[in-house]
Design an enzyme around this catalytic site. Structure first.
Site, PDB file in Angstrom:
ATOM      1  N   ASP A 303       0.834  -1.204   0.000  1.00 56.04           N
ATOM      2  CA  ASP A 303       0.000   0.000   0.000  1.00 56.04           C
ATOM      3  C   ASP A 303       0.865   1.248   0.000  1.00 56.04           C
ATOM      4  O   ASP A 303       2.050   1.209   0.347  1.00 56.04           O
ATOM      5  CB  ASP A 303      -0.914   0.011   1.226  1.00 56.04           C
ATOM      6  CG  ASP A 303      -0.128  -0.111   2.534  1.00 56.04           C
ATOM      7  OD1 ASP A 303       0.790  -0.950   2.595  1.00 56.04           O
ATOM      8  OD2 ASP A 303      -0.434   0.619   3.485  1.00 56.04           O
ATOM      9  N   ASP A 304       0.248   2.346  -0.370  1.00 53.54           N
ATOM     10  CA  ASP A 304       0.869   3.671  -0.323  1.00 53.54           C
ATOM     11  C   ASP A 304       2.195   3.719  -1.078  1.00 53.54           C
ATOM     12  O   ASP A 304       3.190   4.279  -0.609  1.00 53.54           O
ATOM     13  CB  ASP A 304       1.074   4.114   1.135  1.00 53.54           C
ATOM     14  CG  ASP A 304      -0.251   4.215   1.884  1.00 53.54           C
ATOM     15  OD1 ASP A 304      -1.297   4.254   1.223  1.00 53.54           O
ATOM     16  OD2 ASP A 304      -0.236   4.255   3.129  1.00 53.54           O
ATOM     17  N   ILE A 305       2.194   3.092  -2.261  1.00 57.82           N
ATOM     18  CA  ILE A 305       3.347   3.155  -3.158  1.00 57.82           C
ATOM     19  C   ILE A 305       2.837   3.496  -4.557  1.00 57.82           C
ATOM     20  O   ILE A 305       1.642   3.437  -4.836  1.00 57.82           O
ATOM     21  CB  ILE A 305       4.126   1.824  -3.199  1.00 57.82           C
ATOM     22  CG1 ILE A 305       3.237   0.689  -3.712  1.00 57.82           C
ATOM     23  CG2 ILE A 305       4.703   1.489  -1.832  1.00 57.82           C
ATOM     24  CD1 ILE A 305       3.970  -0.619  -3.960  1.00 57.82           C
TER      25      ILE A 305
END
Length: 891
Positions: A303-305
């Site tokens: 996540d959050d990439i």
């Protein structure tokens, strides 16, 4: 390595949730007898049924009872383990047992307690746990025995936790315990917490304490995924230093003792080359080091990439570009880890992953690639429809399962507060539909930066995820407060008052529901004594919690918010006294209290804590309720003395974080109102001037740097005298700054900007300024820097005309009334400590000034009944100090 008790693991059950099936209680379990042979299943009966948390599936009282004897025989069986036995022994000692003898059979006299012995249920005529799902249990109290029988060792451990709650607490034997039959099982396989927030990671001691809490509340998974552990993200390839690895081992051992799966989540997405055998080996090697200290459950959050930019050219060459390519690359790496590590380690639980698209159910090329290529036994974590989903439904969960084609484990972003670090989120878990847990592999809640304060909300998460059918958010929350307060009524009352003003969240828009209700009751009934008592209790709550709350970590977590609560309570009590004084005709007292409020509010807003980056974060409590009462109280005071007051704002839109509509009236272009969604046709922002009056120019300044498209793209400016009938002033389109002027002589109270079409951008309003006509102030002395003559009669007691010097002979401060009219009174409000001397004079229709009174301290009100005038002035006397006039009011 700490020995791991044999068990039918919840993760193993969750892994079976493939395309064809979902975990639910079996028909046999649903229909099973919970107590008497003739009793129907799945009911909670009996007035004396003790409170048990999480709420059991079935509880029945019996007509018999048992007595806690001085000596108790404890018999263990196939599904008992040492942690369960220790919980039972501790509960018996608290109930008055003086000697506990472990044996392989029932004792000759005294109470016998069977732990993990299903056969012992026969004498109680209670069906055993064989038909129950994993983690289910049966607890029988009666027929001269207590029997704890789990479907597995974890089930027996949970039976022990239930027994801990129902046994009395006393220091001598002889207590009688009413007969009881509990038949219980979880609503979903995995129930727990994911430490996945941004910000200051929890301390090692706090994590150990959390694991204890999870075990007590029948939560069985903890995912270690703090965003600011460098060895999970930036340095994911590196092995842990020995000291840090030893701490993870201690956490793992504690988790085993509490029947919690410690899940280690490694996040390589910032730098991984998906096609690289070297990186795959680094990931496996890191997992191996964690395996060696006892961890058996692993996750790979992605996540959050960004998946539009590869970390290596080889990935682009192998898969190309776009979401589908990213999904294929991630599936390739995860399948490799699944094959080379999970499959080669007997006892390893199913691999978990967090997709890069974790927050919706839209069909995309990325999700399609994962659905088709990711090994089918990998659990996919999902936050719902939205990063912080205000609601989560059965239909959405089914859609998520369809689009990902994998079992779904929710990463529920509540009560996490890393996006609102100035707030505590202490309200209950809500907005989750009944039936949802049965559609999921499990539920993990992302908690706050503050671990101990998170427990109030996590209590309700545990309750919902265990038995959603019986879940009542408010009832669960109140029971959680009682438990956390240690059952002490005064501490519980204080905790409820504090939690109430920290209640709202993205899941629940109710801000301080208890206190807001008391404020509403006061404005309707005028019962000042009741509200005074409520506010006194609120002000005393922090002191009570500091002295009596059993969990001291909560005090450390909540310190600045407790300080702010005390100060806000003082400010609101002062505001209440001000209103009551004004209503009683005690104008001088009311004005004195009115002037104390700005400093009290400033103090209430002054409390901070230090964030991870070293910055001071101001804390907020009772947002919109405490400050809202102060605004309403000052408006009521001002109305009583004849001041229109400062304009107020309202909107049909929601508010993003703390960017309230009041900010568009504060005269500061750097602050703004910001909606939490896109306006639809008909949505509006409105300014209320407080009374009908003539106005001049109107300026509507929208959008802001970084959000240049956040304005009403198509709209109209409208005005109204009554708020019902509206006249269009001008239409606008495609511009963030709008100006207009109403026709001369128009009487207006309300001005609004209304959207005439829907749009996708949100709305920012920096300023909504309206010039007021009439009431011109002239004369002297001249105003000091930062002040203005007009502040002496602008309808806002928060602004003050401060003279730059003492008056000179013949100087006066004059307020024109526009035209001759009847004057009933003149009120002059000076700043505290002001020693200005002046005669109060009215100019009649003959042009002659006549004195009707003189300044007499901070508050002066003179009767002018029967007089007609077109102006009023303060004729300064010799020897007067430099005047400070907050308002000159002509009634």
């Amino acid at each position: 390595m700490t020995p791991r008790p044999p068990r039918l693991t919840a993760l193993g059950a969750a892994a079976s949730l493939l395309v064809g099936g979902l975990l639910t209680a079996t028909p046999a379990a649903q229909a099973a007898d919970g107590g008497r042979p003739d009793a129907p299943g799945n009911a909670v009966t009996g007035q004396s049924t003790p409170a048990i948390t999480p709420t059991p599936q079935s509880v029945r009282t019996r007509s018999d009872r048992v007595t806690i004897s001085p000596s108790v025989t404890l018999v263990t069986g196939d599904t008992s383990d040492e942690p369960s036995v220790k919980v039972v022994e501790a509960a018996l000692r608290r109930a008055g047992a003086q000697r506990i003898v472990r044996s392989d059979r029932a004792g000759g006299s005294g109470l016998t307690v069977h732990v993990g012995v299903s056969a012992a249920l026969a004498d109680q005529h209670i069906e055993g746990p064989d038909a129950l799902p994993a983690d289910g249990y049966v607890l029988g109290v009666g027929a001269d025995r207590i029997v704890l029988a789990g479907r597995d060792t974890t089930g027996t451990y949970y039976a022990a936790q239930t027994l801990r709650q129902i046994l009395p607490r006393q220091n001598h034997p002889g207590a009688e315990v009413d007969g009881l039959a509990v038949r219980d099982w979880p609503g979903t396989a995995l129930r727990g917490v994911i430490e996945g927030f941004y910000g200051t990671p929890w301390s090692h001691e706090a994590r150990l304490d959390q694991l204890d809490y999870y075990g007590e509340h029948k939560m069985n998974i903890y995912v270690y995924s703090p965003k600011d552990d460098a060895y999970l993200r930036e340095k994911w390839r590196d092995q842990y230093p020995a000291e840090q690895l030893a701490q993870i081992k201690e956490l793992t051992d504690r988790a085993v003792q509490r029947h919690v799966e410690f899940t280690y989540a490694l996040s390589p997405g910032l730098s991984v080359c998906y096609s690289s055998d070297t990186d795959a080996k680094a990931l496996v090697d890191k997992f191996q080091a964690i395996w060696d200290i006892g961890v058996r459950t692993f996750a790979v959050p992605l996540d959050d990439i960004s998946y539009t930019d590869w970390n290596c050219a080889a990935d682009k060459a192998k898969w190309g570009t776009g979401g589908g390519a990213a999904g294929a690359a991630q599936a390739y790496l995860l399948n490799k880890v699944n094959k080379e590590f999970i499959a080669t380690h007997p006892g390893a639980q199913p691999l978990q992953m967090v997709p890069t698209e974790y927050y919706n159910v839209s069909a995309t090329a990325y999700k399609k690639a994962l659905a088709e290529q990711l090994d089918p036994n990998v659990l996919v974590e999902w936050t719902g429809v939205g990063v912080i989903a205000p609601t989560m439904t059965v239909a959405q969960a089914k859609a998520a399962r369809t689009v990902f084609n994998h079992p779904i484990l929710t990463w529920d972003n509540y009560p996490v507060n890393d996006y609102v670090t100035n707030r505590l989120l202490l309200g209950p878990f809500n907005g989750r539909e009944k039936g949802l847990p049965g559609e999921l592999a499990g539920i993990t809640a992302n908690p706050m930066i503050q671990p101990y304060a998170s427990k109030l909300s996590l209590y309700t998460v545990a309750d919902y995820s265990w038995n959603d059918a019986a879940y009542d958010e408010r009832g669960s929350w109140l029971r959680g407060l009682n438990e956390y307060a240690g059952g002490d009524a005064r501490t519980e009352k204080a905790l409820r008052a504090f939690a109430d003003i920290n209640y709202s969240s993205a899941l629940n828009k109710q801000e301080a529901p208890d206190l807001a209700g008391e404020f509403a009751r006061y404005w309707q009934s005028g019962d000042a004594d009741r509200l005074t008592s409520v506010l006194r209790d609120l002000g005393n709550a922090p002191g009570r919690l500091r002295s009596s709350l059993p969990d001291r970590g909560f005090i450390d977590d909540s310190g600045p918010w407790l300080d702010a609560t005390e100060s806000w309570a003082t400010a609101t009590r002062t505001a209440l006294r001000m209103v009551e004084a004004a209503r009683a005709g005690k104008g001088a007292q009311a004005w004195e209290l009115r002037q104390q409020l700005p400093a009290l509010v400033a103090e209430a807003k002054s409390f901070t804590y230090t964030g991870l980056d070293g910055h001071k974060v101001p804390v907020i409590v009772g947002n919109g309720v405490l400050d809202g009462f102060l605004d309403k109280a000052t408006a009521e005071h001002d109305r009583i003395i004849g001041v229109s007051g400062r304009p107020t704002a309202s909107t049909s839109l929601g508010t993003y974080q703390t960017n309230t509509v009041a900010r568009m009236l504060d005269g500061d272009d750097s602050t703004y109102f910001w909606s939490d969604g896109a306006p639809a046709a008909g949505d509006q922002v409105t300014v209320d001037l407080g009374r009908v009056r003539e106005i001049g120019g109107i300026t509507l300044a929208m959008a802001k740097p970084g959000s240049t498209g956040d304005y009403l793209h198509d709209g109209v400016l409208e005005y109204s005298a009554d708020g019902q009938t509206w006249q269009q002033l001008t239409a606008f389109s495609g511009k963030p700054d709008v100006t207009a002027t109403v026709p001369a002589g128009t009487k207006v109270r309300y001005v609004r900007a209304r959207a005439t079409a829907g749009q996708t951008n949100w709305l920012v309003v920096r300023e909504f300024a309206i010039e007021k006509e009439g009431g011109a102030v002239a004369g002297g002395p001249p105003a000091a820097a930062g002040s203005a003559l007009r502040a002496a009669a602008d309808g806002d007691l928060g602004t003050v005309y401060r003279a730059a010097r003492a008056p000179e002979a013949g100087e006066a401060l004059e307020l024109g009334l526009g035209s001759a009219r009847s004057v009933g009174s003149v009120t002059v409000l000076q700043s505290a400590g002001s020693e200005a001397l002046a005669d109060i004079q009215l100019r009649g229709t003959d042009g002659i000034w006549r004195t009707v009174g003189a300044l007499d301290g901070p508050y002066t009100r003179v009767n002018a009944t029967g007089r007609t005038a077109d102006a009023v002035r303060l004729a300064w006397r010799a020897g007067s100090a430099a005047p400070q006039i907050a308002e000159l009011v002509v009634g």
